[in-house]
Design an enzyme around this catalytic site. Structure first.
Site, mmCIF file in Angstrom:
data_model
loop_
_atom_site.group_PDB
_atom_site.id
_atom_site.type_symbol
_atom_site.label_atom_id
_atom_site.label_comp_id
_atom_site.label_asym_id
_atom_site.label_seq_id
_atom_site.Cartn_x
_atom_site.Cartn_y
_atom_site.Cartn_z
ATOM 1 N N ALA A 32 31.519 -5.392 4.758
ATOM 2 C CA ALA A 32 31.409 -4.660 5.202
ATOM 3 C C ALA A 32 31.986 -5.757 6.857
ATOM 4 O O ALA A 32 33.056 -6.335 6.797
ATOM 5 C CB ALA A 32 29.645 -5.045 5.851
ATOM 6 N N ASN A 33 31.796 -4.644 7.968
ATOM 7 C CA ASN A 33 31.854 -5.310 9.388
ATOM 8 C C ASN A 33 31.202 -4.702 10.078
ATOM 9 O O ASN A 33 29.799 -4.785 9.703
ATOM 10 C CB ASN A 33 33.624 -3.645 9.634
ATOM 11 N N ARG A 34 31.767 -5.389 11.554
ATOM 12 C CA ARG A 34 30.443 -5.636 12.715
ATOM 13 C C ARG A 34 30.168 -4.253 13.415
ATOM 14 O O ARG A 34 29.460 -4.492 13.980
ATOM 15 C CB ARG A 34 30.617 -5.992 13.351
ATOM 16 N N SER A 35 30.499 -2.917 12.840
ATOM 17 C CA SER A 35 29.559 -1.659 13.440
ATOM 18 C C SER A 35 28.394 -1.774 13.491
ATOM 19 O O SER A 35 28.196 -1.364 12.212
ATOM 20 C CB SER A 35 31.051 -0.445 12.654
ATOM 21 N N ALA B 46 33.511 2.931 11.406
ATOM 22 C CA ALA B 46 34.818 1.857 10.974
ATOM 23 C C ALA B 46 35.299 1.621 9.889
ATOM 24 O O ALA B 46 34.120 0.634 9.054
ATOM 25 C CB ALA B 46 34.059 0.710 11.699
#
Ligand code: CTP
Length: 402
Positions: free
Chosen positions: A212-215, A278
């Site tokens: 995942a990412n921090r969006s 993102a």
């Protein structure tokens, strides 16, 4: 203009409640239907008898009264209106609204409503300027609540002067008229279709793990909400985020980049696409069907394959390319050069470039500093709350579509 408009008038317990009687009379003169809700404290200042007589409607005040079957429930009460007006909005009512408390009928109605809310604060100047009230009012404004007043002037308490006097009935009336005039005017994007992607994507590794990412999705959700307010018909394709659907927006929830692409293609044709998601650039080549276990073989090695580029797919679509394609560029270095490269590579008309280095606090934060990159130039916007970036972007979109 006010004829047949339905106002749900929540009357709080303050000395200014007497001015509500005049407000009701003036609204009725203009053909407005007024349904009054009184708090228990309001009844200490004006009687339900006079309120009901002027409104020519029944006064609601007891939450539990409404549960009787022949009665209209508080949900219906809160929705069968075109506008909710709170006057006087006491410090207590504002605090309740800001925190979503619902321990009486007024609180329930204000929490359950799906209609715009206009408040006319009235309280002692010290109460109005208290940091708690300032915080609450700021929160309510951010939630989209409209304010009329308070005015500066003499208070009921002898010798006290300052901001806190409730706006006069004619001023509240003017604010109500202004709201309806605005609501009747078609938004700059009326009749347009818009598509927004937002949030991260999750790319599974095995049944319990993912990349995942921090969006946070906040910027994309704010843009979808602003497009809807401008009159567009909006589809929001959102990755996994903990945000509620913005009002008036069709939200499609997805998890992976491939699901996002599918949902985006299903939403075409549109006039404008804003790709704020993102999207994970890669996914694990083969997702394990069982949870990967520790074992003698050592640590697992993940092989990746590239995900589809959703922005590029839309920006270069052979038949259904939107008239305006807006992308984002999240960079930690060479912001403009990278944004320019993305503009060309992905077939976008406009790139909203932002520096997402951790020290900026933009990823997951509530503010954003962006630079607008188009083929013929770059415009820098100041540091703004994400909601204001969204408003400005929608104004720019409306301009570019004109
Ligand atoms: N984007 C997309 N699909 C992808 C990757 C990115 O639609 N698979 C979109 C994003 O929504 C954004 C723009 O492309 O509007 C740029 O995203 P960004 O992450 O900055 O760029 P990448 O293409 O991923 O390039 P890089 O990671 O190399 O900077």
């Amino acid at each position: 203009m006010l004829a047949d408009k339905r106002i749900l008038l929540v009357i709080g317990g303050g000395i200014a409640a007497y001015k509500c009687l005049d407000l009701i009379r003036r609204l009725r003169e203009r053909g407005c239907r007024v349904r009054p809700v009184m708090t228990a404290a309001a009844k200490e200042f004006v009687t339900p008898l006079s309120v009901g007589a002027l409104a020519e409607d029944r006064v609601h005040s007891d939450l539990f009264d409404l549960t009787a079957e022949h009665e209209i429930g508080h949900i219906r009460l809160s929705r069968e209106a075109d506008l909710v007006v709170v006057a006087p909005a006491t410090a207590d009512l504002l605090a309740k609204m800001a925190h979503g408390l619902a321990n009486d009928l007024a609180g329930n109605v204000l929490l359950a409503t799906d209609k715009p809310v206009l408040v006319a604060p009235a309280m002692n100047p010290r109460m109005w300027s208290h940091p708690a009230t300032v915080r609450n009012a700021r929160q309510l404004a951010a939630d989209g609540v409209r304010f009329v007043g308070p005015n500066v002037g003499a208070m009921a308490e002898r010798g006290e002067v300052g901001a806190g006097r409730m706006a006069e009935p004619m001023e509240i009336l003017a604010a109500i008229e202004a709201y309806f005039a605005e609501a009747a005017a078609p938004g700059p994007l009326a009749g347009r279709r818009a598509l927004v992607t937002a949030g991260p994507t999750h790319e599974p590794i095995d049944p319990v793990r993912y990349i995942a990412n921090r969006s946070s999705g906040k910027q994309g959700f704010a843009i979808a909400a602003a497009l809807a307010r401008a009159g567009a018909e909006v589809t929001l394709v959102a990755g996994p985020v903990g945000l509620a659907d913005p009002p008036g927006v069709t939200a499609v929830r997805v998890e992976t980049a491939r699901e996002m692409l599918e949902a985006v293609e299903a939403a075409l044709p549109v006039d404008v696409a804003v790709m704020a998601a993102a999207v994970a650039d890669w996914r694990v080549a083969s997702q394990a069907s069982e949870k990967i276990k520790k074992g003698p073989g050592g640590v697992p090695t993940l092989a990746f394959v590239e995900n589809p580029d959703i922005l590029a797919t839309i920006g270069r679509h052979a038949t259904l390319r939107p008239r305006l394609v807006v992308g984002f560029a999240a960079e930690t270095e060479s912001l403009i050069a990278n944004a320019r490269a993305k503009l060309a590579k992905k077939g976008a008309d406009l790139i909203v470039a932002n520096d997402v280095s951790p020290e900026t606090g933009i990823m997951g934060g509530d503010r954003n500093t962006v630079r607008i990159v188009e083929a013929d130039g770059v415009t820098d916007w100041p540091d703004l709350p994400k909601g204001e970036v969204a408003e400005k972007l929608v104004a720019l979109i409306a301009d570019r579509l004109r």
